[in-house]
Design an enzyme around this catalytic site. Structure first.
Site, PDB file in Angstrom:
ATOM      1  N   ASN A  64      27.902  -9.502  22.711  1.00 16.15           N
ATOM      2  CA  ASN A  64      28.410  -9.192  21.471  1.00 16.15           C
ATOM      3  C   ASN A  64      29.757  -9.042  21.308  1.00 16.15           C
ATOM      4  OD1 ASN A  64      25.676  -9.975  20.725  1.00 16.15           O
ATOM      5  ND2 ASN A  64      24.939  -8.071  21.309  1.00 16.15           N
ATOM      6  N   HIS A  78      15.281  -0.390  19.952  1.00 19.48           N
ATOM      7  CA  HIS A  78      16.125  -1.740  20.497  1.00 19.48           C
ATOM      8  C   HIS A  78      15.069  -2.404  21.497  1.00 19.48           C
ATOM      9  CE1 HIS A  78      18.977  -4.321  22.869  1.00 19.48           C
ATOM     10  NE2 HIS A  78      19.722  -4.330  21.607  1.00 19.48           N
ATOM     11  N   ASP A 122      24.359 -20.643  28.789  1.00 23.99           N
ATOM     12  CA  ASP A 122      23.577 -21.466  29.302  1.00 23.99           C
ATOM     13  C   ASP A 122      22.808 -22.277  28.028  1.00 23.99           C
ATOM     14  OD1 ASP A 122      24.343 -21.604  32.276  1.00 23.99           O
ATOM     15  OD2 ASP A 122      23.249 -19.568  31.907  1.00 23.99           O
TER      16      ASP A 122
END
Length: 413
Positions: A192, A91, A235
């Protein structure tokens, strides 16, 4: 009051990966997110050189061919010792490669800011994208806070945080303030765990903290991927659906999630800080948000201020000065020859109309005459009338022979 970081112990033996991941396959084609962002356009202005980007994640495999020479030793916050350049689940390697992977012959994938240096801060031995993952140590608030502070102390000017906490932690909040006060650009995945409207999405940290750029994910159609969360902490968005990135050992895999959208923004911050090192972290953040491209939705739909655009972020400048009016367009110069030529064509057009129209009428007349001439010859130019039908024969009671009987003469008197 900010406490000083604990002294660094001597480096211990590297960790043994208890759940190693598949090294994946070599990527040949250029991934869609690179065709979209087109980092080659930015490289004449900046490659991220001389900028350290800390990646707080599962570590980064420094032996990957595209990462060799681009990864510092870093820090293992799980063991409290140097050595973040080990990755058991890929990851962190994937996240770091999106930022700084170098080009390699025959491989279409590469990073957006290949000149940047990755400072890996290891906080987990699990795939942060896999909710069902078990085994291995994972991040806690204490470990996360230690990792942020260590990244700042290692000289990172940008910190990427693709690991998400779903609870507020005071230590992490204080560590974020520690980084903000030291002029570091902080970028975090927006999470997520979108709930599809069933209930509000859980608040992700550190994306929800002040001073942190929260990043959502879109697919190659520009649509928010299903799991990308919606909230005021988003954002900006970046490619994060089916993106290609490196895996540990050697190779590449396809990844989904905001974890892989965040490094697109971190790489953009590195490009800006390399091109204009005098800009503050707040100015870099403002530049990224102000130059984002329009998205398919607004902030309430999880798109924040738009889709990150590295080229615009590096090449466009922000100013507080008043707008400067541009000079008016110049008058078209008079071309006497062109005017005369146009007049001649106008005259020619009028003559063509007056001559062409009679010719067209004449042509139609000739065509009609040619069609009628054979018929006139056959009838010798005489009018023809339809023949009168014969009168009907009357019905007689007498035999048919009576019709031919000669009448007898009248006797004389």
């Amino acid at each position: 009051m900010v406490t000083a970081p604990a002294p660094t112990p001597a480096r211990a033996d590297p960790p043994i990966c208890r759940n190693p991941s598949d090294p994946g396959e070599m990527n040949i084609e250029t991934p869609w997110h690179q065709r979209w962002l087109a980092p080659q356009r930015v490289w004449p202005f900046s490659t991220g050189a001389r900028v350290k980007v800390a990646v707080i994640d599962s570590g980064t495999d420094s032996t990957h061919p595209q990462m060799a020479g681009r990864v510092a030793t870093g820090f293992d916050a799980l063991r409290g010792a140097p050595g973040g350049d080990v990755d058991c689940v890929s990851h962190g390697t994937a996240v770091a490669s999106i930022i700084a992977a170098g080009q390699m012959e025959g491989v279409g994938f590469y990073g957006l800011a290949p000149g940047a240096t990755i400072v890996p801060i290891r906080v987990s031995e699990r795939n942060a994208n896999d909710r069902a993952a078990t085994g291995g140590d994972t991040v806690t608030g204490e470990v996360f806070a230690r990792a942020i502070r260590r990244a700042v102390d290692e000289g990172a000017k940008v910190i990427n945080m693709s690991v998400t906490l779903y609870y507020w932690d005071e230590d992490v909040e204080q560590a974020v303030k520690y980084a903000v006060d030291r002029d570091v650009v902080l970028v975090a995945a927006a999470g997520n765990q979108h709930q599809d409207g069933a209930r509000p999405d859980p608040v992700p940290y550190p994306a929800d903290f002040d001073g942190v750029i929260g990043v959502g994910a879109v697919d190659q159609n520009g649509a928010r991927i299903r799991q990308s969360q919606i909230g005021p902490y988003v954002d900006v968005v970046a490619p994060g659906g089916a993106v290609v990135a490196a895996t540990r050992v050697f190779g590449h895999s396809v990844w989904d999630g905001t974890s892989f959208a965040a490094p697109m923004v971190s790489a953009t911050a590195a490009l800006i800080r390399s091109a204009e090192p005098n800009l503050s972290a707040k100015e870099v953040t403002r530049r990224i948000l102000a130059t984002a491209d329009p998205a398919r939705g607004d902030a309430e739909a999880g798109y924040g201020g738009g889709v990150v655009n590295p080229y615009r972020a590096v090449t466009e400048r922000l100013t507080t000065a008043s707008p400067v009016a541009q000079p008016p367009l110049p008058d078209v110069p008079y071309d006497a020859a062109a005017v005369a030529r146009a007049e001649r064509w106008a005259v020619f057009g009028r003559w063509a109309l007056w001559i062409g129209l009679p010719l067209a009428v004449l042509a139609v007349g000739v065509a009609v005459l040619a069609a009628l001439l054979p018929r006139g010859r056959r009838t010798r130019w005489q009018p023809t009338r339809p023949s009168t039908p014969p009168a009907p024969t009357p019905e007689l009671d007498e035999p048919e022979e009576a019709f031919f009987r000669v009448p007898t003469s009248t006797p004389r008197r």
